[in-house]
Design a protein around this motif. Structure first.
Motif, PDB file in Angstrom:
ATOM      1  N   VAL A  53       0.860  -1.177   0.000  1.00  0.00           N
ATOM      2  CA  VAL A  53       0.000   0.000   0.000  1.00  0.00           C
ATOM      3  C   VAL A  53       0.898   1.228   0.000  1.00  0.00           C
ATOM      4  CG1 VAL A  53      -1.737   1.256   1.338  1.00  0.00           C
ATOM      5  CG2 VAL A  53      -1.763  -1.227   1.330  1.00  0.00           C
ATOM      6  N   GLU A  54       0.495   2.267  -0.701  1.00  0.00           N
ATOM      7  CA  GLU A  54       1.218   3.546  -0.686  1.00  0.00           C
ATOM      8  C   GLU A  54       0.406   4.550   0.122  1.00  0.00           C
ATOM      9  OE1 GLU A  54       4.142   4.577  -2.282  1.00  0.00           O
ATOM     10  OE2 GLU A  54       4.569   2.588  -3.075  1.00  0.00           O
ATOM     11  N   LEU A  55       1.060   5.247   1.047  1.00  0.00           N
ATOM     12  CA  LEU A  55       0.428   6.304   1.832  1.00  0.00           C
ATOM     13  C   LEU A  55       1.284   7.559   1.762  1.00  0.00           C
ATOM     14  CD1 LEU A  55      -0.697   4.452   5.092  1.00  0.00           C
ATOM     15  CD2 LEU A  55      -2.125   5.157   3.194  1.00  0.00           C
ATOM     16  N   ALA A  58       3.224   6.537  13.493  1.00  0.00           N
ATOM     17  CA  ALA A  58       2.964   5.111  13.331  1.00  0.00           C
ATOM     18  C   ALA A  58       1.560   4.748  13.809  1.00  0.00           C
ATOM     19  CB  ALA A  58       4.007   4.297  14.085  1.00  0.00           C
ATOM     20  N   SER A  59       1.111   5.359  14.893  1.00  0.00           N
ATOM     21  CA  SER A  59      -0.238   5.077  15.400  1.00  0.00           C
ATOM     22  C   SER A  59      -1.301   5.526  14.396  1.00  0.00           C
ATOM     23  CB  SER A  59      -0.458   5.755  16.752  1.00  0.00           C
ATOM     24  OG  SER A  59      -0.230   7.144  16.652  1.00  0.00           O
ATOM     25  N   GLU A  60      -1.059   6.639  13.692  1.00  0.00           N
ATOM     26  CA  GLU A  60      -2.000   7.122  12.677  1.00  0.00           C
ATOM     27  C   GLU A  60      -2.007   6.192  11.463  1.00  0.00           C
ATOM     28  OE1 GLU A  60      -4.965   9.092  10.937  1.00  0.00           O
ATOM     29  OE2 GLU A  60      -4.282   9.414  12.979  1.00  0.00           O
ATOM     30  N   LEU A  61      -0.851   5.661  11.115  1.00  0.00           N
ATOM     31  CA  LEU A  61      -0.776   4.694  10.023  1.00  0.00           C
ATOM     32  C   LEU A  61      -1.680   3.497  10.331  1.00  0.00           C
ATOM     33  CD1 LEU A  61       2.213   3.443   8.046  1.00  0.00           C
ATOM     34  CD2 LEU A  61       0.912   1.797   9.348  1.00  0.00           C
ATOM     35  N   CYS A  62      -1.616   3.000  11.556  1.00  0.00           N
ATOM     36  CA  CYS A  62      -2.459   1.866  11.957  1.00  0.00           C
ATOM     37  C   CYS A  62      -3.940   2.230  11.873  1.00  0.00           C
ATOM     38  CB  CYS A  62      -2.098   1.398  13.360  1.00  0.00           C
ATOM     39  SG  CYS A  62      -0.511   0.552  13.425  1.00  0.00           S
ATOM     40  N   LYS A  63      -4.292   3.431  12.288  1.00  0.00           N
ATOM     41  CA  LYS A  63      -5.692   3.864  12.197  1.00  0.00           C
ATOM     42  C   LYS A  63      -6.161   3.911  10.753  1.00  0.00           C
ATOM     43  CE  LYS A  63      -5.902   6.710  16.344  1.00  0.00           C
ATOM     44  NZ  LYS A  63      -6.023   8.085  16.854  1.00  0.00           N
ATOM     45  N   GLN A  64      -5.328   4.467   9.863  1.00  0.00           N
ATOM     46  CA  GLN A  64      -5.709   4.565   8.453  1.00  0.00           C
ATOM     47  C   GLN A  64      -5.884   3.193   7.814  1.00  0.00           C
ATOM     48  OE1 GLN A  64      -3.530   7.206   5.909  1.00  0.00           O
ATOM     49  NE2 GLN A  64      -3.498   8.838   7.440  1.00  0.00           N
ATOM     50  N   LEU A  65      -5.067   2.231   8.246  1.00  0.00           N
ATOM     51  CA  LEU A  65      -5.157   0.877   7.691  1.00  0.00           C
ATOM     52  C   LEU A  65      -6.112  -0.019   8.479  1.00  0.00           C
ATOM     53  CD1 LEU A  65      -1.393   0.274   6.878  1.00  0.00           C
ATOM     54  CD2 LEU A  65      -3.223   0.901   5.285  1.00  0.00           C
ATOM     55  N   LEU A  75      -5.836  -1.167  11.542  1.00  0.00           N
ATOM     56  CA  LEU A  75      -5.088  -2.229  12.224  1.00  0.00           C
ATOM     57  C   LEU A  75      -5.077  -1.954  13.714  1.00  0.00           C
ATOM     58  CD1 LEU A  75      -1.958  -2.320   9.893  1.00  0.00           C
ATOM     59  CD2 LEU A  75      -3.846  -3.957   9.916  1.00  0.00           C
ATOM     60  N   ASN A  76      -5.199  -3.003  14.503  1.00  0.00           N
ATOM     61  CA  ASN A  76      -5.055  -2.887  15.950  1.00  0.00           C
ATOM     62  C   ASN A  76      -3.560  -2.773  16.243  1.00  0.00           C
ATOM     63  OD1 ASN A  76      -4.809  -3.263  18.693  1.00  0.00           O
ATOM     64  ND2 ASN A  76      -6.197  -4.995  18.792  1.00  0.00           N
ATOM     65  N   ARG A  77      -3.128  -1.647  16.783  1.00  0.00           N
ATOM     66  CA  ARG A  77      -1.707  -1.383  17.016  1.00  0.00           C
ATOM     67  C   ARG A  77      -1.062  -2.442  17.902  1.00  0.00           C
ATOM     68  NH1 ARG A  77       2.875  -1.240  16.516  1.00  0.00           N
ATOM     69  NH2 ARG A  77       4.310   0.377  17.140  1.00  0.00           N
ATOM     70  N   GLU A  78      -1.826  -3.051  18.782  1.00  0.00           N
ATOM     71  CA  GLU A  78      -1.275  -4.064  19.680  1.00  0.00           C
ATOM     72  C   GLU A  78      -1.135  -5.435  19.033  1.00  0.00           C
ATOM     73  OE1 GLU A  78      -3.570  -3.963  23.248  1.00  0.00           O
ATOM     74  OE2 GLU A  78      -3.082  -1.865  23.618  1.00  0.00           O
ATOM     75  N   SER A  79      -1.682  -5.601  17.828  1.00  0.00           N
ATOM     76  CA  SER A  79      -1.613  -6.914  17.177  1.00  0.00           C
ATOM     77  C   SER A  79      -0.644  -6.949  15.994  1.00  0.00           C
ATOM     78  CB  SER A  79      -3.009  -7.343  16.713  1.00  0.00           C
ATOM     79  OG  SER A  79      -3.460  -6.496  15.680  1.00  0.00           O
ATOM     80  N   VAL A  80       0.077  -5.836  15.761  1.00  0.00           N
ATOM     81  CA  VAL A  80       1.047  -5.796  14.665  1.00  0.00           C
ATOM     82  C   VAL A  80       2.368  -5.193  15.120  1.00  0.00           C
ATOM     83  CG1 VAL A  80      -0.684  -5.646  12.824  1.00  0.00           C
ATOM     84  CG2 VAL A  80       0.237  -3.545  13.819  1.00  0.00           C
ATOM     85  N   VAL A 134       4.696  -4.305   7.920  1.00  0.00           N
ATOM     86  CA  VAL A 134       3.712  -4.573   8.969  1.00  0.00           C
ATOM     87  C   VAL A 134       3.582  -6.084   9.108  1.00  0.00           C
ATOM     88  CG1 VAL A 134       1.335  -4.238   9.733  1.00  0.00           C
ATOM     89  CG2 VAL A 134       2.471  -2.446   8.402  1.00  0.00           C
ATOM     90  N   ARG A 135       3.959  -6.594  10.276  1.00  0.00           N
ATOM     91  CA  ARG A 135       3.892  -8.040  10.535  1.00  0.00           C
ATOM     92  C   ARG A 135       2.956  -8.307  11.703  1.00  0.00           C
ATOM     93  NH1 ARG A 135       7.425 -11.817   8.530  1.00  0.00           N
ATOM     94  NH2 ARG A 135       8.830 -10.930   7.001  1.00  0.00           N
ATOM     95  N   PRO A 136       2.163  -9.357  11.610  1.00  0.00           N
ATOM     96  CA  PRO A 136       1.304  -9.697  12.741  1.00  0.00           C
ATOM     97  C   PRO A 136       2.124 -10.221  13.915  1.00  0.00           C
ATOM     98  CG  PRO A 136       1.147 -11.364  11.025  1.00  0.00           C
ATOM     99  CD  PRO A 136       2.005 -10.262  10.481  1.00  0.00           C
ATOM    100  N   VAL A 137       1.673  -9.920  15.121  1.00  0.00           N
ATOM    101  CA  VAL A 137       2.313 -10.431  16.335  1.00  0.00           C
ATOM    102  C   VAL A 137       1.889 -11.886  16.468  1.00  0.00           C
ATOM    103  CG1 VAL A 137       2.401 -10.282  18.856  1.00  0.00           C
ATOM    104  CG2 VAL A 137       2.359  -8.196  17.472  1.00  0.00           C
ATOM    105  N   ILE A 138       2.874 -12.764  16.665  1.00  0.00           N
ATOM    106  CA  ILE A 138       2.598 -14.188  16.822  1.00  0.00           C
ATOM    107  C   ILE A 138       3.195 -14.637  18.144  1.00  0.00           C
ATOM    108  CG2 ILE A 138       2.998 -16.494  15.895  1.00  0.00           C
ATOM    109  CD1 ILE A 138       3.258 -15.151  13.128  1.00  0.00           C
ATOM    110  N   SER A 139       2.402 -15.313  18.933  1.00  0.00           N
ATOM    111  CA  SER A 139       2.927 -15.844  20.194  1.00  0.00           C
ATOM    112  C   SER A 139       2.595 -17.316  20.270  1.00  0.00           C
ATOM    113  CB  SER A 139       2.328 -15.091  21.381  1.00  0.00           C
ATOM    114  OG  SER A 139       0.940 -15.280  21.430  1.00  0.00           O
ATOM    115  N   GLY A 140       3.329 -17.988  21.062  1.00  0.00           N
ATOM    116  CA  GLY A 140       3.084 -19.419  21.196  1.00  0.00           C
ATOM    117  C   GLY A 140       3.894 -19.978  22.361  1.00  0.00           C
ATOM    118  N   GLY A 141       3.737 -21.233  22.570  1.00  0.00           N
ATOM    119  CA  GLY A 141       4.465 -21.795  23.698  1.00  0.00           C
ATOM    120  C   GLY A 141       4.800 -23.228  23.519  1.00  0.00           C
TER     121      GLY A 141
END
Length: 64
Positions: free
Chosen positions: A12-14, A20-27, A29-34, A57-64
């Motif tokens: 995407v071009e912006l 960065a928080s505004e970028l997430c709002k425009q897209l 995206l939940n800022r805590e999940s990326v 922009v990468r998704p947050v991945i957790s695991g155990g």
């Protein structure tokens, strides 16, 4: 600025500069999940992104 998103993979071009928080709002995206990455650096929500930046922009991945 060029935004590279994963899941699904697309680009995407912006117009900058913008925080960065505004970028997430425009897209809608939940800022805590990326992670925002500029170059080799993790970007915080208050970081100012410039027109010439490429941001991955990468998704947050957790695991155990």
């Amino acid at each position: 600025m060029k935004i590279q998103l994963h899941n699904p993979k697309r680009e995407v071009e912006l117009t900058g500069p913008l925080r960065a928080s505004e970028l997430c709002k425009q897209l809608r995206l939940n800022r805590e999940s990326v992670l925002l990455i500029r170059g080799d650096e993790l970007v915080t929500g208050d970081a100012l992104l410039q027109e010439a930046d490429t941001v991955e922009v990468r998704p947050v991945i957790s695991g155990g």
